[in-house]
Structures are given as structure tokens and as C-alpha cells.
Scaffold this motif. Structure first.
Motif, PDB file in Angstrom:
ATOM      1  N   ARG A 180      13.227   0.305 -24.851  1.00  0.00           N
ATOM      2  CA  ARG A 180      11.514   0.328 -25.590  1.00  0.00           C
ATOM      3  C   ARG A 180      12.337  -0.946 -27.107  1.00  0.00           C
ATOM      4  O   ARG A 180      13.861  -0.929 -27.263  1.00  0.00           O
ATOM      5  CB  ARG A 180      11.949   1.629 -26.299  1.00  0.00           C
ATOM      6  N   ARG A 205      11.350  -1.306 -31.208  1.00  0.00           N
ATOM      7  CA  ARG A 205      10.999  -0.412 -32.105  1.00  0.00           C
ATOM      8  C   ARG A 205      11.530  -1.298 -33.223  1.00  0.00           C
ATOM      9  O   ARG A 205      12.393  -1.971 -33.828  1.00  0.00           O
ATOM     10  CB  ARG A 205      11.123   0.643 -32.040  1.00  0.00           C
ATOM     11  N   GLU A 214      10.745  -0.364 -37.090  1.00  0.00           N
ATOM     12  CA  GLU A 214      10.247   0.246 -38.261  1.00  0.00           C
ATOM     13  C   GLU A 214      10.483   0.441 -39.557  1.00  0.00           C
ATOM     14  O   GLU A 214      11.110  -0.304 -39.951  1.00  0.00           O
ATOM     15  CB  GLU A 214      11.290   1.583 -37.588  1.00  0.00           C
ATOM     16  N   THR A 232      19.350   5.421 -29.657  1.00  0.00           N
ATOM     17  CA  THR A 232      18.031   4.401 -30.156  1.00  0.00           C
ATOM     18  C   THR A 232      19.715   3.653 -31.470  1.00  0.00           C
ATOM     19  O   THR A 232      20.422   3.789 -31.371  1.00  0.00           O
ATOM     20  CB  THR A 232      17.958   4.697 -31.816  1.00  0.00           C
ATOM     21  N   GLN A 254       5.846   3.576 -37.584  1.00  0.00           N
ATOM     22  CA  GLN A 254       7.071   2.518 -36.331  1.00  0.00           C
ATOM     23  C   GLN A 254       6.035   1.824 -35.249  1.00  0.00           C
ATOM     24  O   GLN A 254       5.345   2.587 -34.574  1.00  0.00           O
ATOM     25  CB  GLN A 254       8.130   3.882 -35.596  1.00  0.00           C
ATOM     26  N   GLU A 304       6.492  -0.615 -31.605  1.00  0.00           N
ATOM     27  CA  GLU A 304       7.012   0.029 -30.528  1.00  0.00           C
ATOM     28  C   GLU A 304       5.950  -0.565 -29.156  1.00  0.00           C
ATOM     29  O   GLU A 304       4.881  -0.312 -28.322  1.00  0.00           O
ATOM     30  CB  GLU A 304       7.713   0.906 -30.370  1.00  0.00           C
TER      31      GLU A 304
END
Length: 611
Positions: A175, A177, A179, A261, A604, A606
Motif C-alpha cells: 500500500r 498512501r 495522508e 505503516t 487518505q 492510497e
């Protein structure tokens, strides 16, 4: 070359593999043709000599069964695909049928036959008989040519890999991302970061002797473009029909339990890799499994109670089977014991008067059922009880730090992991130094939980369709901490240090506010799991979580940036751009349930992929 890896770990080479299979097919086709032609000519000759001994319907020639057996063997060894095999078998059977037809014609013509295998078309050559030795040479020559070409071009061969390789399955996900975190300008400032205190040195809470401010949380400064990645890679091994083993590695900024993360932007420094899973699973019967080690959440629950990235340490038994006499209702359940935190040997040696237990446990039990009402409606629900044992902090025995003590008897009550929201108390009863004036003895403190947590949890999930076209999933969950009692916290020797509805330096017990209830509602339109190209969904979630409803260390780290004492909504959208790859956007808006104003919104964006 386009290299590909299958679920068993075997390696092929895209277009080259297809080319090799085509060459094998042509080689086998030549073998089939050669053997079938040989069988045909032999059948004609024998029919001419022994016309009354056989009839046309006595079964397939020997060459037909031989070829088919050979083809099945090549499929079993992985040289041919099922589709190639079906085509070749059909070809072999067609040749065999032609041979039978020719044999029947030869038998009928035998009494008056003057010419054996007379040409039927201009230019045809009559072959009266192919000896066995010639047929064997044709077969061996074709076989040798196919095998030689396979070795020269490094085609896939049987027994190339050891047996254990075929019992391994690799999986993983990624993933990326971006943010954005937004804080209201009306937010309170100076919110103490108790997790940072417990993770480091104790903080002196005596204003007369403290020389620094406590660590605090950011509550006012927005953060844009916080890039992060999450990477997980695992392998599952089939040890036997009943035993499997699993290991998974994962990224993560730290060893905290709720997130894997890894935030980017640390001067291009390398990221950490952690052991995320390590377990053995034993399934004595198909409907029961027992797992020990570190593994995925074994309970049917949402991130209201447990983060989606949370892994469990311990032992869990899961069962799942149809209700006797019904094929539309499935019963399931889980029992488990999970150690949370141990007291170290050095701490126990220095503090022989440690009260209570030295191990913190979570015992959990859940029972539920899934009812497939019809093709468009499915209902799944469960109730659970989670007992977190020995988590409540207590005031230590009188602790003479001024005499050189390095710890107090309840320092180990400080949680190893925290986010924010749970009610806390100071753990140390520090003795005043008689050599100093009253009020001038430093009071360095760690902080522990004011309550135990015994959670009752109920969850319900309904899958249906709108207008017989769009999938709709409705989720609901309710949780209550049965161990919550505000009066017990306010009458304890050590009063709560947070969750006061006041920003003043002087607060009273009347300002204290907390609660034991939490709930969540979620509606998802579209495919709940967007794993095939073109699938999509929209979701709307509402959460309400009082400060002491659940353990703040273990729940969702994204809503309200983690913890409890929050309420608000989550908007989400997903779209699969390819199989097992999807885009996702979420907007999470939260504010405080009790206490000083604290509003946090999170956006977010992603990209996700799994394999």
C-alpha cells in the motif's frame, strides 16, 4: 522474458512456456500420427490375412490406449495442460476411428481382394505391411527428438524441484498512501502525551521541582502530504494434511501493535522490517483448527475494538460447521488465551512486594452464526466476551526514591502500548525527602489504567441487494466495558489525571467525565472487497466511542489518529483498476465525546495491491 510465479512457487516464463507447450503438442501429435498410421497399416494387413478371425467392433487398437496413457502421463508430470491433452486425445481417437473403418473395409473386401491396400487417390502409395521393428523405430525416433529438444531448450521437466517446494504458498500486499491531517483552530493545546512518558523516563509532576514541560500531542498544526508505505510478505507451508505453518514479515515505524505503516521522508533512511506472523495451525478435523504463535485476529470484529493490522499472540481454537439438519446455517466460534505483557525478571528482583499478577492476559470467547437466507440475502452475527486481566494500575507501596531506589513496586502497571483516551492514574507513592522543605521533593511518575476492561461485544452483518442489482452490506457493532465504574476511580488512592471537562490547572472530581459504551454503523454499496477489475464501492460509517469503552492501545489508529473518546463519520470509496489492485480514498472526521475541544479530520489517498 516475462517471468511469472505460481502459488506453489514454481517458475514459468510467460510466452516461452506457451511456445514450449505448443512444441510439445506438435511432437506428441507427430507421435500419435506415426503410431496411428502404423496401427492402420498393420490392421489392414492382418485383416487381409485373417478376415474371419476379427470383426470391426472388437475395441480400440492398442496404439489408441497407448497414446492416451502417454498423454495422461505428460499431464500428470506437468508437461501438458489439460486443454492440450483433450485436443490430443480427440486427435488420437479420430485416428483410431479411421483405423477401425479401414479395418472393416479390409475385412469386407478380403474374400475377393486381389490387391492389398490399393491406392484410393492418384499419387497414393500402397504400403502392404509395416513391420513391428519399423514401427518401433518411428516411435523411438519421435520420442528422442521431442526429449532432445526439451532438454536443449530447458523446457519444464518433472522432478526438477524437491517435493517441499510444492507445499509452499507465497502471498503479500503493498500500500502506498498520501495522508492529510487537519486540526481545528479551536482545539485545546498542551494535551499530555502519556504514551511518550511511559515509553521513556518518568515525568516529574511536581510543579515546584519540574524543570520541563511534559511531552504533548500536536493538536493545532495541519500536516500535508504525509507519504507512507505498508508492505507485507508471507509464506505458508503445508507440513501435513492437518498441520500448516506460517511466517510473515511486515514494515512499520515501530513495534506498536496497531499499524504496519512506515512513514517516508526520513532522509531516505531504510525502513524497518518486523516479524508480523509466526504460527502453527493444527486441524484435527475439517471443522476445527487450533492455532498457536502470532497470527491474524481470530475473532469476527471491526476496528471499533481491534485494529485491522492487529496480530494476536497466544493460542486460539476456531470451529465452523453447518447446523445439524440445515444446509443454510453455519455455526462458528472462537476461544483463545493471549498474553499481553510480562513483568521482567530484573523488575521482580528489585520489587519483591509487587502486588497482583505478573502477567497480563486477554481471554476471549465468541459464538456466532451465518444464515444464508437466499441467493441475495445473508446474515452473520456473533456475541463475544473479552476479559483483559490485570490491566488496571494501582498505587505503589511507599517509594523512597531519594534513598536511591530506581523503581517503585507498580511501575510495571504502566501499559507497554498506548494511544490516547483511556482514563489514567499516577502509579507511584513517592515518599517526601525529610531533608527538603515540604513540597520540594521531586515526584517522577509513570501512569497506568484507571479501570480493568471486560468487554461485551455484539456484531451483526447483513448482505443484500438493491433493486436486484447493487450489493449492499450493513454492519453494526456495540461494545460495553463491564468493568467500568466511575465511583471506584474517584474513590481510589490515586485519582484520575485526565478526562476532565476543564482546561484549568485546578480541577475537581465533578469535572471528571468518561463512559463505557461504544458503537459503530456502516453501510457499503458495491462490492465489499474490490479484487476484480472494475469493481467499486462507496461506504459511510459512524463511530461513537466513550473514553473507557475499549482499550485504546488496540483499536483503529486512523480515526481520531487513534484511541478513544471520539465520535464522527468516515466516507470511503474504492475502485479496482486491475485484478487484485485498487484505489481508495477515505475522509475521517472525528471530535471529542467528553472534555476539552479536540477535532481531527484525516484524508487518505492510497493505492493497494495484493498477490
Amino acid at each position: 522474458m516475462n517471468q511469472t510465479t505460481n502459488k506453489r512457487g514454481r517458475v514459468g516464463y510467460g510466452a516461452d512456456a506457451a511456445l514450449r507447450r505448443s512444441r510439445i503438442s506438435r511432437g506428441i501429435a507427430l507421435l500419435v500420427l506415426g503410431m496411428s498410421c502404423a496401427g492402420l497399416t498393420q490392421a489392414q494387413s492382418i485383416a487381409t490375412q485373417n478376415a474371419m478371425a476379427k470383426t470391426a467392433g472388437e475395441g480400440a487398437p492398442a496404439t489408441e490406449s497407448t497414446v492416451i496413457n502417454l498423454i495422461h502421463l505428460l499431464v500428470k508430470r506437468g508437461v501438458l495442460t489439460e486443454k492440450n491433452a483433450e485436443d490430443l486425445i480427440a486427435e488420437a481417437q479420430a485416428e483410431a476411428a479411421q483405423a477401425k473403418h479401414a479395418q472393416a473395409q479390409a475385412v469386407s473386401a478380403a474374400p475377393n481382394a486381389a490387391v492389398v491396400n490399393a491406392p484410393t487417390q492418384p499419387g497414393d502409395v500402397a504400403v502392404p505391411y509395416v513391420p513391428q521393428v519399423v514401427r518401433d523405430q518411428i516411435r523411438d525416433q519421435v520420442k528422442q527428438e521431442v526429449v532432445a529438444q526439451a532438454k536443449a531448450e530447458n523446457w519444464a521437466q518433472p522432478n526438477t524441484f524437491p517435493d517441499w517446494v510444492s507445499r509452499l504458498t507465497f502471498s503479500g500486499d503493498m500500500r502506498v498512501r498520501d495522508e492529510f491531517e487537519f486540526f481545528s483552530p479551536r482545539n485545546v493545546t498542551g494535551v499530555t502525551n502519556f504514551a511518550a512518558i511511559n515509553a521513556g523516563s518518568p515525568y516529574d509532576i511536581n510543579p515546584n521541582t519540574s524543570t520541563s514541560l511534559p511531552p504533548t500531542l500536536n493538536t493545532t498544526h495541519d500536516r500535508d502530504n504525509v507519504l507512507s508505505v505498508r508492505a507485507r510478505l508471507g509464506v505458508t507451508a503445508v507440513i501435513s494434511d492437518q498441520i500448516t505453518a506460517g511466517i510473515q514479515l511486515a514494515s512499520g515505524d515501530n513495534d506498536g501493535p496497531t499499524s504496519t505503516t512506515n512513514t517516508l521522508g526520513a532522509d531516505f533512511a531504510r525502513a524497518n522490517i518486523w516479524l508480523n506472523q509466526a504460527y502453527l495451525k493444527y486441524a484435527p478435523v475439517p471443522w476445527l483448527s487450533i492455532t498457536g504463535g502470532r497470527f491474524d485476529n481470530p475473532f469476527f470484529s471491526s476496528d471499533l475494538v481491534f485494529s485491522n493490522d492487529l496480530e494476536f499472540d497466544g493460542v486460539a481454537a476456531n470451529f465452523k460447521r453447518l447446523l445439524p439438519g440445515r444446509d443454510d446455517i453455519t455455526l462458528f466460534g472462537t476461544l483463545g488465551a493471549f498474553p499481553i505483557q510480562y513483568s521482567s525478571d530484573s523488575f521482580l528482583a528489585q520489587n519483591p512486594d509487587v502486588p497482583g499478577g505478573t502477567i497480563r492476559w486477554m481471554l476471549g470467547g465468541q459464538f456466532g452464526a451465518e444464515w444464508k437466507i437466499n441467493d441475495e440475502n445473508k446474515l452473520k452475527g456473533a456475541i463475544a466476551y473479552y476479559d483483559f486481566m490485570n490491566l488496571r494500575g494501582s498505587l505503589s507501596a511507599p517509594c523512597a526514591l531519594y534513598l536511591g531506589a530506581t523503581s517503585c513496586s507498580t511501575d510495571n502497571d504502566a501499559p507497554a502500548s498506548m494511544q490516547k483516551g483511556n482514563t489514567l492514574i499516577a502509579l507511584r507513592d513517592v515518599i517526601q525527602n525529610p531533608a527538603l522543605a515540604p513540597g520540594l521533593t521531586p515526584d517522577p511518575q509513570y501512569f497506568g489504567l484507571a479501570y480493568n476492561f471486560r468487554l461485551f461485544d455484539a456484531k451483526l452483518e447483513w448482505d443484500t441487494k438493491l433493486a436486484d442489482r447493487y450489493k449492499l452490506r450493513l454492519d453494526g457493532e456495540y461494545v460495553r466495558n463491564l468493568a467500568y465504574n466511575a465511583n471506584s476511580a474517584l474513590s481510589a488512592a490515586s485519582l484520575p489525571v485526565n478526562n476532565y471537562n476543564s482546561t484549568s490547572s485546578t480541577v475537581t472530581t465533578g469535572d471528571y467525565q468518561s463512559g463505557a459504551n461504544g458503537y459503530m454503523f456502516k453501510a457499503t454499496i458495491g462490492e465489499p472487497n474490490t479484487l476484480e477489475k472494475g469493481q467499486w464501492n462507496f461506504s459511510l460509517t459512524y463511530k461513537y466511542l466513550q473514553p473507557d469503552a475499549v482499550l485504546d492501545a488496540l483499536n483503529d489508529p486512523d480515526f481520531n489518529l487513534g484511541g478513544t473518546n471520539a465520535k464522527g463519520y468516515i466516507l470511503g470509496v474504492q475502485y479496482a483498476v486491475a485484478n487484485n489492485a485498487w484505489l481508495q480514498a477515505r475522509y475521517l472526521s472525528a471530535r471529542e465525546v467528553y472534555g476539552a475541544p479536540l477535532s481531527i479530520d484525516v484524508l487518505q489517498l492510497e493505492m493497494n495491491a495484493r498477490f
